[in-house]
Design an enzyme around this catalytic site. Structure first.
Site, PDB file in Angstrom:
ATOM      1  N   LYS A  15      67.184  24.605 107.396  1.00 62.90           N
ATOM      2  CA  LYS A  15      67.148  23.273 106.772  1.00 62.90           C
ATOM      3  C   LYS A  15      68.467  22.535 107.003  1.00 62.90           C
ATOM      4  CE  LYS A  15      68.872  24.999 102.361  1.00 62.90           C
ATOM      5  NZ  LYS A  15      68.482  25.624 101.092  1.00 62.90           N
ATOM      6  N   ARG A  39      64.416  24.387  89.387  1.00 59.09           N
ATOM      7  CA  ARG A  39      64.406  23.433  90.488  1.00 59.09           C
ATOM      8  C   ARG A  39      62.948  23.266  90.892  1.00 59.09           C
ATOM      9  NH1 ARG A  39      68.386  24.475  95.579  1.00 59.09           N
ATOM     10  NH2 ARG A  39      66.520  25.508  96.386  1.00 59.09           N
ATOM     11  N   TYR A  74      99.581   8.882 103.039  1.00 61.96           N
ATOM     12  CA  TYR A  74      99.224   8.108 101.853  1.00 61.96           C
ATOM     13  C   TYR A  74      99.699   8.812 100.592  1.00 61.96           C
ATOM     14  CZ  TYR A  74      95.929   5.404 104.726  1.00 61.96           C
ATOM     15  OH  TYR A  74      95.357   4.613 105.673  1.00 61.96           O
ATOM     16  N   MET A 121      91.373   9.118 107.092  1.00 60.25           N
ATOM     17  CA  MET A 121      89.995   9.050 107.581  1.00 60.25           C
ATOM     18  C   MET A 121      89.877   9.640 108.987  1.00 60.25           C
ATOM     19  SD  MET A 121      87.566   5.700 107.726  1.00 60.25           S
ATOM     20  CE  MET A 121      87.684   5.336 105.999  1.00 60.25           C
TER      21      MET A 121
HETATM   22  C1  LIG Z   1      68.593  27.050 101.112  1.00 56.97           C
HETATM   23  C2  LIG Z   1      67.592  28.016 100.645  1.00 56.97           C
HETATM   24  C3  LIG Z   1      67.616  29.328 101.114  1.00 56.97           C
HETATM   25  C4  LIG Z   1      68.740  29.874 101.970  1.00 56.97           C
HETATM   26  O1  LIG Z   1      69.880  30.060 101.151  1.00 56.97           O
HETATM   27  P1  LIG Z   1      71.203  30.756 101.714  1.00 56.97           P
HETATM   28  O2  LIG Z   1      71.949  31.116 100.478  1.00 56.97           O
HETATM   29  O3  LIG Z   1      71.919  29.729 102.518  1.00 56.97           O
HETATM   30  O4  LIG Z   1      70.796  31.918 102.506  1.00 56.97           O
HETATM   31  C5  LIG Z   1      66.574  30.168 100.742  1.00 56.97           C
HETATM   32  N1  LIG Z   1      65.578  29.751  99.934  1.00 56.97           N
HETATM   33  C6  LIG Z   1      65.543  28.492  99.433  1.00 56.97           C
HETATM   34  C7  LIG Z   1      64.423  28.090  98.543  1.00 56.97           C
HETATM   35  C8  LIG Z   1      66.542  27.582  99.763  1.00 56.97           C
HETATM   36  O5  LIG Z   1      66.510  26.351  99.259  1.00 56.97           O
END
Ligand SMILES: *Cc1c(COP(=O)(O)O)cnc(C)c1O
Length: 372
Positions: free
Chosen positions: A41, A134, A255, A303
């Site tokens: 992802k 979640r 800065y 930046m």
């Molecule tokens: C992002 C995610 C993972 C992978 O998590 P990592 O800790 O990066 O291995 C697995 N399952 C779900 C549902 C996620 O959102």
């Protein structure tokens, strides 16, 4: 478009072979029957979705998880035709898109579960909420659906849940989530259950069930802080010296004048800044390396620029055009993140999005596609 067509001043080098090695390391840590699915992802945590997906498939990975349909369709249009599951994206609206592209939806709520029942036979994964609050069906909704026979007609291929505190072995939340997940697993008896992500792999076999979903660990992030670290670093970050100047005793650098020269200093201006994803909070806290030397960042991160104290480095080495290393085997994304007080995953995704990527490939195998 007019372009100078010259090499980039900031290079984010991604070692595909190291990602494949990390995949094999994780595979060796779980029982042979446990599948290792790869989470790609967020553009593979900023490393480039398609390139990383190909490398993982070449390494033997047969299931990829993406964030949404856009990512899944990018894989399909790049001729990656193996099993792809989508963590969350409006199944009720795009069910035909899922089906026509052979994508596996993760069902996250009751409305989606109803929709998948209405559409008839389709492979799907069921996400169950066990303590992260979640996405995912509440336990009570899973039981209700079970009692009404929903899963007799269309059982989920995989039941999954996500741990909130897996980076901390001693946290009692882990046991609570595992026991809730176990209860659902025993009730639904899916083909596979999946609870652990990267850090969960090190919680032990009782957390692995039939599949682990691994993202961070593949990309070399040691979220669980395992020592010695069994994972290979995956990225190198290099940036170019643009100019070198002398700074007199007592003069400020950057800065906010957060650094003041306590001696006559030679300062390199290096062409990387927070635009590229370098955390602003690492100012005055990290060093760069080159030609066997190490030199500290002084002053704030701009930046587009950082300033580096080169006074103790031989002058002949410190020239405009020279590249210095910010990340590599000696100083990893985890080190940078902890210096800045931010999360490794955040640093990685931002750097990956903000820098020019260069792939080091040790794999020459053709892309393998598996019917799954
Ligand atoms: C992002 C995610 C993972 C992978 O998590 P990592 O800790 O990066 O291995 C697995 N399952 C779900 C549902 C996620 O959102």
């Amino acid at each position: 478009m007019l372009s100078l067509a010259r090499p980039a001043d900031v290079v984010f080098e991604i070692n595909l072979g190291a990602i494949q090695a990390n995949f094999h390391t994780i595979s060796a840590l779980v029982e042979p029957h446990v599948n290792v699915a790869a989470v790609v992802k967020s553009d593979a945590y900023g490393l480039g979705l398609v390139a990383i997906a190909r490398a993982l498939i070449d390494a033997g990975c047969d299931l990829l998880f993406v964030a949404n349909l856009d990512e899944a369709l990018l894989l399909r249009s790049s001729h990656i035709d193996g099993a792809v599951a989508v963590f969350c994206d409006e199944f009720t609206r795009f069910d035909r898109c899922y089906r026509s592209n052979g994508l596996i939806p993760v069902i996250n709520n009751c409305a989606e579960l109803e929709a998948i029942n209405a559409t008839g036979r389709q492979t799907y994964f069921l996400n169950v909420e066990t303590g992260l609050s979640r996405l995912g069906l509440a336990l009570v909704d899973v039981r209700r659906a079970y009692l009404s026979g929903t899963f007799d007609r269309f059982p989920p291929l995989i039941v999954l849940s996500h741990l909130a505190c897996s980076h901390c072995v001693a946290d009692p939340t882990n046991l609570l989530q595992r026991s809730r997940f176990q209860a659902i697993y025993d009730l639904l008896r899916p083909k596979r259950g999946s609870l652990a992500a990267s850090a969960g792999v090190w919680l032990g076999k009782s957390y692995h069930f039939d599949m682990v979903r691994v993202g961070s660990a593949l990309y070399g992030l040691n979220s669980a802080g395992i020592q010695p670290n069994p994972l290979q670093p995956v990225v190198r970050l290099l940036a170019k010296i643009l100019d070198v100047r002398n700074v007199a005793w007592g003069e400020a650098v950057g800065y906010g004048a957060t650094f003041r020269a306590v001696r006559t200093s030679r300062v390199a201006i290096v062409g990387i800044g927070y635009k590229h994803g370098l955390p602003w909070a690492c100012a005055n806290k990290i060093s760069v390396r080159f030609a066997g030397h190490s030199a500290p960042l002084i002053g704030r991160i701009s930046m587009e620029y950082i300033t580096v104290d080169m006074t103790d480095v031989p002058e002949a080495l410190c020239r405009p055009g020279t590249f210095v290393e910010l990340l590599g085997n000696d100083f990893t994304v985890d080190d940078l993140a902890s210096a800045a007080g931010v999360k490794s995953q955040e640093v990685l995704t931002r750097l990956g999005a903000g820098c020019t990527r260069r792939y080091l490939s040790t794999s020459v195998l053709p892309t393998r596609s598996l019917a799954w």
